[in-house]
Design a protein around this motif. Structure first.
Motif: not given
Length: 129
Positions: A92-98
């Motif tokens: 999972x990748x969060x919003x704004x996360x590199x």
């Protein structure tokens, strides 16, 4: 009257010198602060939350500038955007996360990472009886 004009002139000189010293100190402190900043790099980040198994499109990615640190080699550089489009999200990748290098599976390996595919079907067994 002559004394008033003379005393006013001295006050203006003192004010001018004070403003000049302030400006020189302000510029010097700004230069010192800028010199102490760590270098930055451009990396890819997510424009919104990405879930496991999502196929990455160009709209899902943005280039973000971050400070270079010990983790900089783990991020995907901004120049590699074309290699990431079409890949599958493995973590999972969060919003704004590199985006970390191990967070996606390249498009050439599409459908081969079982965990990414199984994440789309929670609660179902991997092997049918």
């Amino acid at each position: 009257m002559l004394k008033r004009i003379a005393s006013t002139g001295v006050n203006l000189v003192v004010l001018g010198v004070s403003v000049g010293i302030f400006l020189v100190a302000f510029i010097a402190l700004n230069a010192l602060g800028a010199a102490q900043k760590p270098p930055t790099i451009s990396v890819l980040s997510a424009t919104h939350d990405l879930n496991i198994g999502d196929v990455i499109t160009a709209n899902d990615l943005a280039v973000k500038t971050v400070f270079q640190d010990d983790n900089a080699s783990l991020y995907i550089p901004g120049e590699e955007v074309t290699g990431v489009v079409g890949g599958i999200v493995a973590q999972p990748i969060g919003s704004g996360q590199p985006i970390f290098r191990n967070a996606i599976v390249a498009s050439a390996a599409e459908g081969t990472r079982l965990s990414a595919v199984l994440a789309q079907f929670p609660g179902r067994p991997a092997i049918a009886a």
